[in-house]
Scaffold this motif. Structure first.
Motif, PDB file in Angstrom:
ATOM      1  N   SER A  19      65.174 -15.060  56.815  1.00 41.72           N
ATOM      2  CA  SER A  19      64.772 -14.760  58.191  1.00 41.72           C
ATOM      3  C   SER A  19      65.646 -15.553  59.149  1.00 41.72           C
ATOM      4  N   SER A  20      65.581 -15.230  60.420  1.00 39.54           N
ATOM      5  CA  SER A  20      66.348 -15.964  61.425  1.00 39.54           C
ATOM      6  C   SER A  20      65.869 -17.409  61.515  1.00 39.54           C
ATOM      7  N   SER A  21      64.593 -17.630  61.311  1.00 41.67           N
ATOM      8  CA  SER A  21      64.058 -18.994  61.376  1.00 41.67           C
ATOM      9  C   SER A  21      64.252 -19.760  60.070  1.00 41.67           C
ATOM     10  N   SER A  22      64.508 -19.050  58.982  1.00 43.06           N
ATOM     11  CA  SER A  22      64.759 -19.662  57.681  1.00 43.06           C
ATOM     12  C   SER A  22      65.903 -18.895  57.001  1.00 43.06           C
ATOM     13  N   PRO A  23      67.141 -19.085  57.528  1.00 40.24           N
ATOM     14  CA  PRO A  23      68.273 -18.310  57.022  1.00 40.24           C
ATOM     15  C   PRO A  23      68.682 -18.718  55.612  1.00 40.24           C
ATOM     16  N   CYS A  24      69.279 -17.786  54.915  1.00 39.45           N
ATOM     17  CA  CYS A  24      69.746 -18.020  53.551  1.00 39.45           C
ATOM     18  C   CYS A  24      71.164 -18.581  53.552  1.00 39.45           C
ATOM     19  N   ASP A  32      68.635  -9.116  55.632  1.00 40.06           N
ATOM     20  CA  ASP A  32      68.662  -7.778  56.228  1.00 40.06           C
ATOM     21  C   ASP A  32      69.700  -7.669  57.338  1.00 40.06           C
ATOM     22  N   SER A  33      70.191  -8.826  57.825  1.00 38.60           N
ATOM     23  CA  SER A  33      71.199  -8.825  58.883  1.00 38.60           C
ATOM     24  C   SER A  33      71.949 -10.154  58.845  1.00 38.60           C
ATOM     25  N   ASP A  34      73.090 -10.219  59.535  1.00 32.80           N
ATOM     26  CA  ASP A  34      73.884 -11.440  59.573  1.00 32.80           C
ATOM     27  C   ASP A  34      73.092 -12.607  60.157  1.00 32.80           C
ATOM     28  N   SER A  35      72.183 -12.333  61.091  1.00 33.60           N
ATOM     29  CA  SER A  35      71.402 -13.402  61.727  1.00 33.60           C
ATOM     30  C   SER A  35      70.452 -14.089  60.747  1.00 33.60           C
ATOM     31  N   CYS A  43      75.751 -10.920  55.954  1.00 31.81           N
ATOM     32  CA  CYS A  43      74.859 -10.287  54.989  1.00 31.81           C
ATOM     33  C   CYS A  43      75.574  -9.094  54.349  1.00 31.81           C
ATOM     34  N   ALA A  44      75.752  -9.142  53.040  1.00 32.04           N
ATOM     35  CA  ALA A  44      76.377  -8.044  52.300  1.00 32.04           C
ATOM     36  C   ALA A  44      75.295  -7.031  51.951  1.00 32.04           C
ATOM     37  N   LYS A  45      75.309  -5.890  52.627  1.00 35.43           N
ATOM     38  CA  LYS A  45      74.328  -4.837  52.391  1.00 35.43           C
ATOM     39  C   LYS A  45      74.738  -4.053  51.152  1.00 35.43           C
TER      40      LYS A  45
END
Length: 87
Positions: A19-24, A32-35, A43-45
């Motif tokens: 998530s945006s608040s807990s990015p990988c 699900d997105s670069d953010s 993010c590699a879709k």
């Protein structure tokens, strides 16, 4: 298979939803997105088991993983056909 703490640093690791608040971090997913990736990672879709630049292993089918676009190393002058759009 490796326990997460023993996996090579570039092994694809599915930890659940990013998530945006807990990015990988690099080679972690499911994003699900670069953010949802740390810093400048992207993010590699994936729709199946496509390669993720700079990462090893297959990961989970159709799951998306964060990768470092600066590690896209061309092979023979260009990226492989399965990852060309990521580089």
């Amino acid at each position: 298979c490796y326990p997460v703490e023993e996996a090579p640093s570039n092994q694809l690791i599915h930890i659940g939803d990013c998530s945006s608040s807990s990015p990988c971090g690099e080679c972690y997913g499911d994003c699900d997105s670069d953010s949802q990736c740390e810093g400048t990672l992207r993010c590699a879709k994936r729709s199946d088991l496509e390669d993720v630049p700079g990462c090893a292993g297959m990961g989970w089918r159709s799951k998306d993983y964060c990768y470092d676009p600066t590690k896209c190393v061309p092979s023979g002058g260009k990226c492989s056909s399965s990852t060309a759009d990521l580089c």
